[in-house]
Design an enzyme around this catalytic site. Structure first.
Site, PDB file in Angstrom:
ATOM      1  N   CYS A  62     -68.718  10.356   8.649  1.00 48.97           N
ATOM      2  CA  CYS A  62     -68.170  10.962   7.485  1.00 48.97           C
ATOM      3  C   CYS A  62     -68.010  10.049   6.487  1.00 48.97           C
ATOM      4  O   CYS A  62     -67.348   8.884   7.002  1.00 48.97           O
ATOM      5  CB  CYS A  62     -68.199  12.399   7.061  1.00 48.97           C
ATOM      6  N   ARG A 106     -72.775   6.488   4.672  1.00 43.61           N
ATOM      7  CA  ARG A 106     -72.189   7.122   6.166  1.00 43.61           C
ATOM      8  C   ARG A 106     -72.427   8.697   6.410  1.00 43.61           C
ATOM      9  O   ARG A 106     -72.279   9.392   6.954  1.00 43.61           O
ATOM     10  CB  ARG A 106     -70.306   7.020   6.006  1.00 43.61           C
ATOM     11  N   TRP A 118     -71.718  14.138   7.075  1.00 49.57           N
ATOM     12  CA  TRP A 118     -72.852  13.363   8.320  1.00 49.57           C
ATOM     13  C   TRP A 118     -73.165  14.809   8.855  1.00 49.57           C
ATOM     14  O   TRP A 118     -71.870  14.669   9.770  1.00 49.57           O
ATOM     15  CB  TRP A 118     -72.857  12.135   8.339  1.00 49.57           C
ATOM     16  N   ASN A 157     -63.465  13.187   9.381  1.00 49.61           N
ATOM     17  CA  ASN A 157     -64.521  12.118   9.927  1.00 49.61           C
ATOM     18  C   ASN A 157     -63.988  12.153  11.272  1.00 49.61           C
ATOM     19  O   ASN A 157     -63.161  11.685  11.443  1.00 49.61           O
ATOM     20  CB  ASN A 157     -64.394  10.629   9.474  1.00 49.61           C
ATOM     21  N   GLY A 158     -65.704  12.563  11.869  1.00 50.07           N
ATOM     22  CA  GLY A 158     -65.102  12.424  13.320  1.00 50.07           C
ATOM     23  C   GLY A 158     -65.125  13.857  14.628  1.00 50.07           C
ATOM     24  O   GLY A 158     -66.001  14.798  13.867  1.00 50.07           O
ATOM     25  N   GLU A 188     -90.904  -3.042  22.734  1.00 43.24           N
ATOM     26  CA  GLU A 188     -89.438  -3.626  21.212  1.00 43.24           C
ATOM     27  C   GLU A 188     -89.663  -4.516  20.951  1.00 43.24           C
ATOM     28  O   GLU A 188     -89.365  -3.810  19.607  1.00 43.24           O
ATOM     29  CB  GLU A 188     -88.615  -2.314  21.809  1.00 43.24           C
ATOM     30  N   LYS A 210     -90.211  -5.101  16.734  1.00 39.92           N
ATOM     31  CA  LYS A 210     -89.331  -5.391  15.690  1.00 39.92           C
ATOM     32  C   LYS A 210     -89.246  -6.409  14.963  1.00 39.92           C
ATOM     33  O   LYS A 210     -89.165  -6.777  14.002  1.00 39.92           O
ATOM     34  CB  LYS A 210     -87.754  -5.577  16.505  1.00 39.92           C
ATOM     35  N   GLU A 266     -92.125  -6.190  12.234  1.00 38.49           N
ATOM     36  CA  GLU A 266     -91.939  -5.535  11.396  1.00 38.49           C
ATOM     37  C   GLU A 266     -90.863  -5.898  10.179  1.00 38.49           C
ATOM     38  O   GLU A 266     -91.125  -6.184   9.004  1.00 38.49           O
ATOM     39  CB  GLU A 266     -91.132  -3.748  12.021  1.00 38.49           C
ATOM     40  N   HIS A 326    -104.309 -11.063  32.961  1.00 41.19           N
ATOM     41  CA  HIS A 326    -105.404 -10.112  32.481  1.00 41.19           C
ATOM     42  C   HIS A 326    -105.742 -10.510  31.326  1.00 41.19           C
ATOM     43  O   HIS A 326    -106.800  -9.693  30.192  1.00 41.19           O
ATOM     44  CB  HIS A 326    -105.788  -8.502  32.684  1.00 41.19           C
ATOM     45  N   LYS A 361     -88.239   4.809   6.103  1.00 38.95           N
ATOM     46  CA  LYS A 361     -87.152   5.168   6.686  1.00 38.95           C
ATOM     47  C   LYS A 361     -87.469   6.598   8.295  1.00 38.95           C
ATOM     48  O   LYS A 361     -88.300   6.051   9.003  1.00 38.95           O
ATOM     49  CB  LYS A 361     -86.891   4.335   6.217  1.00 38.95           C
TER      50      LYS A 361
HETATM   51  C1  G6P Z   1     -90.524   4.512  11.394  1.00 34.82           C
HETATM   52  C2  G6P Z   1     -89.737   4.019  11.022  1.00 34.82           C
HETATM   53  C3  G6P Z   1     -89.434   3.206  12.864  1.00 34.82           C
HETATM   54  C4  G6P Z   1     -89.113   4.813  13.986  1.00 34.82           C
HETATM   55  C5  G6P Z   1     -90.219   5.487  13.544  1.00 34.82           C
HETATM   56  C6  G6P Z   1     -90.101   7.199  13.961  1.00 34.82           C
HETATM   57  O1  G6P Z   1     -92.021   3.886  11.712  1.00 34.82           O
HETATM   58  O2  G6P Z   1     -89.501   2.373  10.641  1.00 34.82           O
HETATM   59  O3  G6P Z   1     -88.384   2.628  12.156  1.00 34.82           O
HETATM   60  O4  G6P Z   1     -89.043   4.699  14.649  1.00 34.82           O
HETATM   61  O5  G6P Z   1     -90.860   5.974  11.417  1.00 34.82           O
HETATM   62  O6  G6P Z   1     -88.867   7.339  13.402  1.00 34.82           O
HETATM   63  P1  G6P Z   1     -88.426   8.988  13.596  1.00 34.82           P
HETATM   64  O7  G6P Z   1     -87.616   9.120  12.517  1.00 34.82           O
HETATM   65  O8  G6P Z   1     -89.277  10.331  13.503  1.00 34.82           O
HETATM   66  O9  G6P Z   1     -87.608   7.859  15.125  1.00 34.82           O
END
Ligand code: G6P
Length: 610
Positions: free
Chosen positions: A2, A27, A74, A98-99, A483, A487, A490, A506, A605
C-alpha cells in the site's frame, strides 16, 4: 503493498496528501483515504476506488488543515471497501499502515474481550486499538505506540495521529519502506520518495525499528528496540520525479523483477510452521480431510500464469502423486472436460479478471469441481467466485509482462503442494521441514540470483538484433523455456520458441545455423547429461549457445563461454530462480531495441474479453 503519506507544515495538507497519494498509486489502487485535524477534531474521509474518487468525494467540502495522513490501499486482509479503507480510527487515534500484521486475529479477539469495537475486516485496526488502550492509561503518543508495537508480529510501516496531541505525526517502520521528507518548516512521511519530491529533495530513510516523531519544529528519530535516540542525517535525492516513481528503475518491469525477494517473503510470511512441517490452511477454506479426498487436479490459466500452472503439475505429481491436467483456460471451457468426483481445480490468475479464466472457473464449478484460485488481487472476481483462495502478496504489478506475480504464483503452488503432500501422506515430517526450510532461504537466493544482471546485460548486447531465439528446457524447467520465449516475443518482438530439449530432434533442429541463438536451461539434476547432449547437437550445427546453470556446475564449460550461474536450490524451486535471468534477458533486449517495455504493442495487462 500500500502507499502511505503524511504532512505537517504551513500549507494546506489536503492537496499535498492527494498529490502524494497519486504518486503512490502504483503501490495500490483499490481504496483510499485521508485524515486531518480541523477545529481540534480528527476528520476521516475514505472511499473504495482510486485517488480520483477520493478527490471527487472531498471536492465540495473545501477542506483545510495543516496536518494529515493518507493511504492508498492494496487489500491483503478484507475486501476493498470504504470500511476497510485506511485511515483506521479508534476514538482520537488514526493510523495508516502498509504491511501485514500476522497475529491480528488473536490480538483482535483479545481486544474485543476488553470492550474494543471493530468496524473493519483489516489487520490494521488492531494497531489503533492497541495504541488507544495505552494512551488511555496516560502514555504519550510515542510511548503508547512503542508499547503497542511490542504486541505486533509481521511487517509494518505506519503513520499515526492523535487528536489529543494535535501537532504531531508518528512514523514507524519494520520490514515495509518508510521515508521522512524534510522541507523548510514542513515535513512529510511516505512509503516512497516520489510522494513528496515536488516539495523537497531532502529525506531520511527509516531503518527497521526506527520511530520518527515529527512536530512543526522538527524530526526526532528513536530506535524503539534499544529505546535510544538515533542521530540520523538527511540525504539528498538526485532522482528525477519520473525515475523516483519507479523507485529509481527505468521501467516498472525492471523494478518488479528486483522486487521479487520482497514479494516472495510477503507471500510466504505467516503461511506455515516449520516446526510442525505444516502449511496454514485457513485461507484456502479447505480442511485437511477435504484435501485428502482429492484424487485429481486440474490447473487452468492464461499466458504467463499458464506457465506457472505447467510447473505446478510437475510439483504436485512429483510431491503428491496425484494426476494433474493443465489447460489453457480458453481451451478448457470449450473442450468438454471430464471432471471426476473429488476433483480440485486450481485457477491461476494475477488479476483475477481474465475473461477466459473466469469462464473456465465457472464451467469447472458447474461440473462439480471444487475451485481454488491463486490470485494477486484481493476481492477480484476470481477470488469472489472461488471456493478457496490463495492470495499471492506480490503487490500491484504495473508492467504488462508478468514477473513478480509469476514467481509468487510458483511459490504459492509449492506451499500448496506441501499441504497436499501432508494430507495425502506422501511427504513425512522431516521431508516437509526440509522443503519448508528451503523455502525460507528462497528470498535470499532470489536476491543472489539478481546478481546475474550485468552478465545478462552483456548477453543482451550480443544478441539483441537477432531475428529468432530458441529456449530449451526439460522437466520442471520446460515451462520456464516457454516463459523465456514468451517474454522475449511480447516485449522485444523477436520471434522465439520454447521447446522441451528432447523434442529438438523432431523439428526445431532444422532451424539451427550460425544465426540462431539457443538458450539452454541446465540445472544440476537427473536430466543434466541429456541437456548437455542437446547442447552438443546445437554446437555442432553452428548454433550460438547460452547456458543457464547452477554455481559449481562445470560440465557446461566446454560447450559455451556464455554461461549464467544461478544459486542452487531444490528441484521444485529451480524454476523460480531460472526465470530471473530469462526475464532480465528479455527486458534488456527490448530496451536495446527501443521497445515500450511496460506497455508492449497490442497487449493488455488484464484481458477481460474473450
Ligand atoms: C495477459 C498479460 C499476461 C498474463 C495473462 C494472464 O496476457 O499480459 O502477463 O499472464 O494476461 O493474466 P492473469 O491476470 O489471469 O494472470
Amino acid at each position: 503493498m500500500c502507499g502511505i503519506i503524511g504532512y505537517i507544515g504551513k500549507r494546506n495538507a489536503i492537496p499535498v496528501l492527494i498529490h502524494g497519494l497519486k504518486r503512490l498509486e502504483y503501490r495500490g489502487y483499490d481504496s483510499a483515504g485521508i485524515s486531518f485535524l480541523k477545529d481540534s477534531k480528527i476528520g476521516v474521509r475514505r472511499c473504495s476506488g482510486k485517488i480520483k474518487d477520493l478527490e471527487t468525494l472531498i471536492k465540495k467540502e473545501k477542506l483545510k488543515s495543516t496536518i494529515g495522513i493518507g493511504h492508498t490501499r492494496w487489500a491483503t486482509h478484507g475486501r476493498p471497501s470504504e470500511e476497510n479503507a485506511h485511515p483506521h480510527r479508534a476514538d482520537g487515534i488514526v493510523v495508516v499502515h502498509n504491511g501485514i500484521i500476522e497475529n491480528y486475529f488473536e490480538l483482535r479477539e483479545g481486544l474485543k474481550k476488553r470492550g474494543h469495537v471493530f468496524t473493519s475486516e483489516t489487520d490494521t485496526e488492531v494497531i489503533c486499538h492497541l495504541i488507544l488502550r495505552y494512551s488511555k492509561s496516560g502514555y504519550s503518543l510515542e510511548d503508547a505506540t512503542r508499547e503497542a508495537l511490542k504486541h505486533l508480529e509481521g511487517a509494518y510501516a505506519i503513520g499515526v495521529m492523535n487528536e489529543a496531541e494535535p501537532d504531531k505525526i508518528l512514523a514507524v517502520k519494520k520490514d515495509s519502506p518508510l521515508v521522512v521528507g524534510i522541507g523548510d518548516g514542513e515535513f512529510f512521511i511516505a512509503s516512497d520518495i516520489p510522494a513528496f519530491l515536488k516539495y523537497t529533495r531532502d529525506a531520511m530513510i527509516l531503518e527497521n525499528g526506527e520511530m520518527a516523531i515529527i512536530t512543526r519544529n522538527g524530526v526526532t528519530v528513536h530506535d524503539v528496540r534499544k529505546n535510544e535516540t538515533v542521530n540520523k542525517k538527511a540525504i539528498q535525492i538526485t532522482w528525477s520525479p519520473a525515475m523516483a516513481e519507479k523507485g529509481g528503475f527505468r521501467h516498472f518491469m525492471l523494478k518488479e523483477i528486483f522486487e521479487q525477494p520482497r514479494a516472495i517473503s510477503d507471500t510466504i510470511r505467516g503461511r506455515f510452521s516449520l516446526e510442525k512441517g505444516e502449511v496454514n490452511l485457513k485461507e484456502f477454506s479447505l480442511t485437511e480431510s477435504q484435501l485428502k479426498k482429492f484424487n485429481k487436479v486440474f490447473l487452468v490459466a492464461c499466458g504467463t500464469s499458464w506457465h506457472a500452472a505447467l510447473v505446478g503439475k510437475y510439483m504436485i505429481e512429483d510431491m503428491v502423486r496425484i494426476p494433474c491436467e493443465v489447460d489453457i483456460a480458453s481451451e478448457f471451457r470449450y473442450r468438454k472436460p471430464i471432471i471426476p468426483e473429488h476433483c480440485l481445480m486450481i485457477v491461476i490468475t494475477q488479476s483475477g479478471e481474465t475473461a477466459d479464466t473466469l469462464a473456465a472457473q465457472r464451467e469447472a464449478r458447474r461440473l462439480g469441481a471444487r475451485v481454488m484460485t491463486i490470485c494477486n488481487v484481493v476481492g477480484s472476481t476470481s477470488a469472489r467466485e472461488a471456493d478457496g483462495i490463495f492470495y499471492t502478496h506480490s503487490g500491484p504489478e504495473i508492467g504488462v509482462a508478468s514477473t513478480k506475480a509469476f514467481t509468487t504464483q510458483l511459490t504459492a503452488l509449492y506451499l500448496f503442494s506441501i499441504a497436499l503432500a501432508k494430507a495425502k501422506g506422501t511427504r513425512n515430517l522431516k521431508e516437509r521441514q526440509g522443503l519448508l526450510n528451503e523455502l525460507l532461504q528462497l528470498p535470499e537466493k532470489v536476491e543472489k540470483a539478481l546478481y546475474c544482471h550485468d552478465a545478462v546485460k552483456r548477453m543482451a548486447k550480443k544478441y539483441y538484433d537477432v531475428r529468432d531465439f530458441l529456449y530449451l528446457g526439460r522437466g520442471i524447467n520446460y515451462p520456464i523455456a516457454l516463459e523465456g520465449a514468451l517474454k522475449l516475443k511480447e516485449i522485444s518482438y523477436i520471434h522465439a520458441e520454447g521447446y522441451p530439449a528432447g523434442e529438438m530432434k523432431h523439428g526445431p533442429i532444422a532451424l539451427i545455423d550460425n544465426n540462431m541463438p539457443v538458450l539452454a536451461l541446465a540445472p544440476d539434476d537427473t536430466v543434466l547429461e541429456k541437456i548437455l547432449s542437446n547442447m552438443e547437437e546445437v554446437k555442432s550445427r553452428g548454433g550460438k549457445l547460452i547456458a543457464v546453470t547452477v554455481e559449481g556446475n562445470t560440465k557446461v564449460n566446454s560447450r559455451t563461454p556464455d554461461i549464467i550461474f544461478m544459486p542452487g536450490t531444490n528441484y521444485y524451486l529451480t524454476p523460480i530462480i531460472f526465470s530471473i535471468p530469462l526475464h532480465l534477458l528479455a527486458y534488456h533486449m527490448a530496451v536495446l531495441r527501443k521497445c515500450n517495455v511496460d506497455q508492449p504493442r497490442n497487449l493488455a495487462k488484464s484481458v477481460t474479453v474473450e
